[in-house]
Write a protein that holds these residues in place. Structure first.
Motif, PDB file in Angstrom:
ATOM      1  N   THR A 139       0.851  -1.176   0.000  1.00 40.59           N
ATOM      2  CA  THR A 139       0.000   0.000   0.000  1.00 40.59           C
ATOM      3  C   THR A 139       0.889   1.228   0.000  1.00 40.59           C
ATOM      4  OG1 THR A 139      -1.754  -1.120   1.238  1.00 40.59           O
ATOM      5  CG2 THR A 139      -1.789   1.286   1.231  1.00 40.59           C
ATOM      6  N   PRO A 196      -3.123  -2.922  -8.879  1.00 33.38           N
ATOM      7  CA  PRO A 196      -3.775  -3.861  -7.958  1.00 33.38           C
ATOM      8  C   PRO A 196      -3.553  -5.323  -8.330  1.00 33.38           C
ATOM      9  CG  PRO A 196      -5.233  -2.033  -8.477  1.00 33.38           C
ATOM     10  CD  PRO A 196      -4.041  -1.887  -9.373  1.00 33.38           C
ATOM     11  N   ASP A 220      -1.509  -1.132  -4.129  1.00 34.13           N
ATOM     12  CA  ASP A 220      -2.687  -0.279  -3.982  1.00 34.13           C
ATOM     13  C   ASP A 220      -2.229   1.131  -3.642  1.00 34.13           C
ATOM     14  OD1 ASP A 220      -5.358   0.496  -3.752  1.00 34.13           O
ATOM     15  OD2 ASP A 220      -5.475  -0.091  -1.641  1.00 34.13           O
TER      16      ASP A 220
END
Length: 296
Positions: A104, A125, A130
């Motif tokens: 992330t 993704p 992300d």
């Protein structure tokens, strides 16, 4: 790493864009056909090679990558939280070297994240990456406990680390979202007479059982301002009860184009002196670097 451009190379291509928190520039690298440097308000933030995500131009990023390489088995996927997006340089490296990693990246500037995604496309993704737009500290506070093996704090507002990600309260949230054996890497900017580093070492030392510091010798000896990579680590030791990370990291950094020193826990903590732990009440941003220090 600075290089001199020969006369027969083309002039760099420059792409300029206004983003939410300033002016961004993407400057092509004459030596690498699909490589770019990202600058924000004239400060170099990231360098990426779209053809070779394992090429790391900035020395401090190379040093952080060495730490990542030494986390567990070399090819084991990691769960990584990157606070500070830039052009996702380290996230691209992890995706390339540790396939299957779940990452992330947190970026405050929505327009900047969109610019990077459009102009410098990378893992998405489907590759486990992300991109979250939001404030770094607020995002960490909202994440579940024990979700990450590694947290990387590389947050800059202009050329300074914001005060809110320098405190004991912030690191308490970082520790909460890490697994029990998790690691924290922070990119810091400072120089003699050290208005910032001692407090950061004291604060990290209160949060983590073991520290290490990776720094260029001339920065360590106070001859110039520079990046310092401060690592907070779990208490566990390597095989036979020995901490194997420091000598392994020392060998790797010694082989870089610009070698660095690796300070173990005792040597790192000694640099804190009598500095107090930094709290939300006492925190300040990192010092402003000399003019043009991170420019191109």
């Amino acid at each position: 790493m600075s290089r001199h451009r020969s006369d027969d190379r083309p002039a760099p291509v420059v792409v300029r864009a206004e983003v939410d928190h300033g002016s961004a520039e993407l400057i092509s690298d004459p030596d690498r056909p699909h490589a770019w440097t990202l600058l924000l308000d004239g400060t170099a933030q990231s360098h990426v090679d779209l053809d070779d995500p394992e090429h790391l131009e900035f020395e401090y990023v190379r040093r952080m990558a060495h730490v990542v390489d030494l986390l567990g088995e070399p090819s084991r996927p990691l769960r990584v939280l990157h606070l500070g997006g830039g052009a996702w340089t380290l996230a691209r490296y992890v995706a390339a070297t540790r396939p299957g990693s779940v990452q992330t990246v947190v970026e405050l500037d929505v327009a900047l994240a969109e610019l990077v995604a459009h102009r410098l496309p990378g893992p998405g993704p489907e590759d486990g990456l992300d991109i979250v737009t939001g404030d770094a500290r607020a995002t960490v506070s909202a994440l579940p406990s024990g979700a990450f093996d590694l947290v990387v704090t590389d947050v800059f507002a202009g050329a300074r680390t914001p005060a809110q990600v320098t405190t004991a309260e912030f690191l308490a949230q970082v520790v909460r979202v890490l697994t029990p054996g998790g690691t924290h890497i922070a990119n810091l900017g400072d120089g003699a007479p050290w208005p910032f580093l001692p407090g950061q070492i004291a604060t990290a030392g209160a949060a983590f059982p073991r520290l290490l510091l990776v720094v260029a010798p001339d920065v360590l000896h106070g001859r110039r301002f520079g990046n310092l990579v401060l690592v907070g680590r779990p208490a566990g030791a390597g095989r036979d009860g020995n901490d194997e990370v420091v000598p392994a990291l020392t060998r790797r950094t010694a082989g870089d184009p610009f070698p660095a020193r690796v300070l173990d826990d005792d040597a790192t903590r000694s640099l804190a002196g009598d500095a107090a732990v930094v709290t939300d009440r006492t925190s300040t941003p990192s010092p402003r670097p000399p003019a043009g220090f991170w420019g191109q």
